[in-house]
Design an enzyme around this catalytic site. Sequence first.
Site, PDB file in Angstrom:
ATOM      1  N   GLY A  15      -2.083  -1.301  -3.636  1.00 28.78           N
ATOM      2  CA  GLY A  15      -2.585   0.053  -3.566  1.00 28.78           C
ATOM      3  C   GLY A  15      -1.480   1.023  -3.934  1.00 28.78           C
ATOM      4  O   GLY A  15      -0.654   1.374  -3.097  1.00 28.78           O
ATOM      5  N   GLU A  61       0.585  12.740   5.099  1.00 30.86           N
ATOM      6  CA  GLU A  61       0.087  11.645   4.268  1.00 30.86           C
ATOM      7  C   GLU A  61      -0.283  12.196   2.905  1.00 30.86           C
ATOM      8  O   GLU A  61      -1.011  13.188   2.778  1.00 30.86           O
ATOM      9  CB  GLU A  61      -1.142  11.009   4.922  1.00 30.86           C
ATOM     10  CG  GLU A  61      -1.787   9.919   4.104  1.00 30.86           C
ATOM     11  CD  GLU A  61      -1.024   8.609   4.141  1.00 30.86           C
ATOM     12  OE1 GLU A  61      -1.309   7.741   3.326  1.00 30.86           O
ATOM     13  OE2 GLU A  61      -0.138   8.471   5.012  1.00 30.86           O
ATOM     14  N   ASN A 104       0.835  -1.196   0.000  1.00 28.94           N
ATOM     15  CA  ASN A 104       0.000   0.000   0.000  1.00 28.94           C
ATOM     16  C   ASN A 104       0.873   1.250   0.000  1.00 28.94           C
ATOM     17  O   ASN A 104       1.643   1.463   0.944  1.00 28.94           O
ATOM     18  CB  ASN A 104      -0.904   0.022   1.228  1.00 28.94           C
ATOM     19  CG  ASN A 104      -1.680   1.317   1.329  1.00 28.94           C
ATOM     20  OD1 ASN A 104      -2.566   1.565   0.526  1.00 28.94           O
ATOM     21  ND2 ASN A 104      -1.348   2.156   2.299  1.00 28.94           N
ATOM     22  N   GLU A 105       0.764   2.031  -1.067  1.00 24.13           N
ATOM     23  CA  GLU A 105       1.482   3.301  -1.161  1.00 24.13           C
ATOM     24  C   GLU A 105       2.943   3.149  -0.747  1.00 24.13           C
ATOM     25  O   GLU A 105       3.460   3.880   0.097  1.00 24.13           O
ATOM     26  CB  GLU A 105       0.777   4.375  -0.316  1.00 24.13           C
ATOM     27  CG  GLU A 105      -0.594   4.730  -0.846  1.00 24.13           C
ATOM     28  CD  GLU A 105      -1.366   5.698   0.031  1.00 24.13           C
ATOM     29  OE1 GLU A 105      -0.826   6.088   1.081  1.00 24.13           O
ATOM     30  OE2 GLU A 105      -2.499   6.051  -0.319  1.00 24.13           O
ATOM     31  N   THR A 106       3.593   2.159  -1.342  1.00 20.70           N
ATOM     32  CA  THR A 106       4.993   1.903  -1.036  1.00 20.70           C
ATOM     33  C   THR A 106       5.746   1.735  -2.358  1.00 20.70           C
ATOM     34  O   THR A 106       5.181   1.929  -3.434  1.00 20.70           O
ATOM     35  CB  THR A 106       5.125   0.670  -0.116  1.00 20.70           C
ATOM     36  OG1 THR A 106       6.487   0.529   0.280  1.00 20.70           O
ATOM     37  CG2 THR A 106       4.643  -0.594  -0.783  1.00 20.70           C
TER      38      THR A 106
END
Length: 1018
Positions: A443, A933, A417-419
Amino acid sequence: MNQSKSEKIEMLKLVPMFLLLFTGICSAEQVIFDDDWKFIEANPSGAEAVGFSDDTWRSLDLPHDWSVEGKFDRKNPSTDRSGYLPTGIGWYRKAIDVPDQWKGKRVAIEFDGVFRNSTVWANGQMLGKRPYGWISFGYDISELANDSDQITFAVQVDNKLQHAARWYTGSGIYGHTWINVREPVHVPTSGVWIRTEGSKVSIDTDVVNTSDNDVECLVKTTLIDAQGKTVATQQTPLVLKQDDADSVSQVMQISDPSLWSPDSPYLYRAISEVLVNSQVLDRVETRFGVRDIEWKPGTGMWLNGSVVKLRGVCQHQHGGALGAAVPKKIIRYRVQQMKDMGCNSIRTAHNPHTPEFYDICDELGMIVMDEFVDGWNRKARNDYGAHDFDQWWKRDLTDWIKRDRNHACVFLWSVGNETHGDVGKEMVAQCHKIDPTRPVTSGSSGSEFMDIYGMNGGSEGKGWFDTLKNDRVFIGTENTHTWQTRGYYRTQTWYRDGKLDVAVDIPNLTDKEIFTIDWATNADRSNRKQFYKSSYDNATVRSPARRAIAQIRDVPNNAGMYRWTGHDYLGEAGLASGAWPFKLFSGGTCDLANFEKDLYYLYQSQWTSEPMVHVLPHWTHPVMKSGTEIPVWVYSNCDEVELLLNGKSLGKQKPGTKWQEMQCQWMVGWEPGELMAVGSNDGQKVAQQMIRTADEPAKIRLSVDGEPLAKSGKDIVQVRTTFLDAKEEFYPYGENRVWFDLSGPARIKALDNGKPNDVEPFYGMTDRTGFFGLARAYVESTKVPGDIMLTAGAILGDKKLRVSNKVHIDVQQIGLRGNPSPGSIAIYYTTDGTQPSDASTRYESGFEIQLGTTVKAIAIIDDKVVLKMEERFAKDVGLLWEGGGTDADFGGDQAEDAEFAGAKRSTQGKNYNGNAFLDMGKKPGSYVEWYQENDGDTRNVNVKLRYSGSSADKKPLKVRLNVNGMANPKEIKLTPAFNSGKHWRTMDLPITLKRGANTIRLTTVDGRGLLIDEILIK
């Protein structure tokens, strides 16, 4: 595993362990091992030793989360990111006698989930460590069982280093624990793998021989339908050498199978038996569904020959006030709640859930995007990516897929996720190796490696779909990001980050704000995000929820989207609510206490077919000027909706298909009375909702949400407290304290109200304030039989006496188990501050008081005082009827609320924003670090730094700017202020925000008296 784990738990709750171990057709058995553990929230030396004394430790049953039992404190190292609750180190111990029947068997202890960094010992011997907190694991204890008469288990759980994640994690053994006893020849854990294609069922069964002899065995598999009928069977011989393992592959046909789908979640069972000399040595039962899934670029996901759009939500492993140790009943309630909303899919953000979750999704027909991990590198300071990912990911990922791959509900794997990182390619290959039947997505992570293109918030922006290619299937893995506070309304649009260039234009509903109810004045807020969020669909990052719903429906290559989130959750409070006293992320369609928000009914109107109407806002506006035009929205799936005010029709409207027209809207001049929406299909009335103006609160009502308490044994139930006026109309501002008392073998496990900024503990309380008319009690029965009665009472009234100076007292009872007899209730009260007794004034009806009065009351039932209640009515308590402000009155993210070292908070100045500023001191190396974020694409932004400070030589003040741990931070020279601490300067610092978690750190170079007030990202 005999049956699903959730079914087994129910069956084994009340049966002694050693009676179950050796009954049935074979001697292999998996037994729940949850009861009678000892626990301490500390780190005593030598606690792994057999002779260590745990007599003073607390006794409890698993699953258990000790963090959620603690007190909220802004000084806790978990901070706003993980919900301000305590973490640290805890120990669990349990000693058992070893029965003779264990001798010579293969015995293992298995854990469904421990957060985190667990180390397990048996009789002082370390069995192993497991750092990842969201994985199931086990250890072989066969030699100990063979050589010992007693085994003492000790488990250390180390969640000391924070932040362990970017959201609330819990601490402890939050999943079930099991003892597995098998013959030397057996099927290992996760040793059965089932796939289906059409009517064909392919099954691979692993068999292990740990005996000293070669073995000829027979692997027999029987398929059974939901009615218990055998539909196929096959047996295959297998020869195993000593200390060897092998696998048997079998293919069977089911004639005209019943197919699994969200609308018809039909489940079969596969009975796998290992026989030697006609004796059954092992028996494993596995549930599965028959379904065909295809992913077609350009058209999305096909299930059993038809396109199915994924109408999804993201969910963490959490249960609100119950923390990470979520009872099966609450998991089921929440999944069913999403199903009733019209949701057909859940993304397990951002980690695997406990096995019970998947069992429930199989049964209810909820498609699962099963997600492995948040980051492949550090995203929170001390998370899995920061410490353990490189060493452990391959083993953890393999165990995860093998555990979950038989579930009919699991449609695809998500690996991040978002990495970022090239390891994404290797992870996809590992997924394909273990399970080539399901595609892999993520993601917004390593998209070039993924089978399915998953994108988070970036896909919310205007114009994004205009350039979407059809080379792969697309899924909105985290979309949309909007916020609502249950029962709260604003007509002005709010954007979390200000209106971004890619943000969709959401017009204000009125020229000026018409609602004035608020929780605080600006003086009590520290930044621009510390506002409740409007229950109209007008508080967002980029896009309203309505637009995402339309895109799921209208974009052919959009396989679906996963809203962030289904339920509010603890942690990440700073992202949209500005941190303390806000403790949670309020992006759910339901709040933390499982109460539905208005948003829930928007989705229901678009995703379900059972006729419904839902009206917002409520119609109780006691300080609103008569005639003020209120935007009245009606969500409905009917052909046509008519709105009536006090019996007079305001006209009929048809819900539209464009996102701006999904709601029917009337501008209605405020006047008290009745507002009714009537939905019609083909000219026939099929649904209606009436809402009425309420007077001051005068009563409470108790009711049960979901399934009632089981008739016996340990169980849990959700009790709702609803605030009413004297006419029994819902009072939408109810905030008085509700007091609870239980009779019978039960306890109040936790209390909640869904309030985003209520920092009273969930546990250890017998009273809770209401929040916008509702409160929640979780009641847990014990194993002891007996009737259970809950009594609740409240001193009711407008706490500021702004609307009415009348006070009422009400006490209600509800039987939760058995047939408890309601008692005779007498209420006595005082208004002079003294403690009431049965000699005080007896309550008969509502009475008037003056501002500044504290009302105290007791409730006596059958000559016993069961409730002691108190409520203060004054200017400085309760909701603000008129006041507050807007986020435009504030600057950016405050330095005093960020992480810092070597600096101190100070108020010795003027003209600063927020509640304080940071004095960075006279020594170099002091720093302040903000967390930002970015749920969209990588973007360049300006950080506007507001600072002060001057030195004797008037030379520039120097700081190093470091974004995301860059190797060569940039040195910045800041022009001194004219008057340190009173005159403030600003400077723009251009930076790049990557996708996902970002940290912005400023470190002093020369230590010359720099003062930092805030940053504002533009």
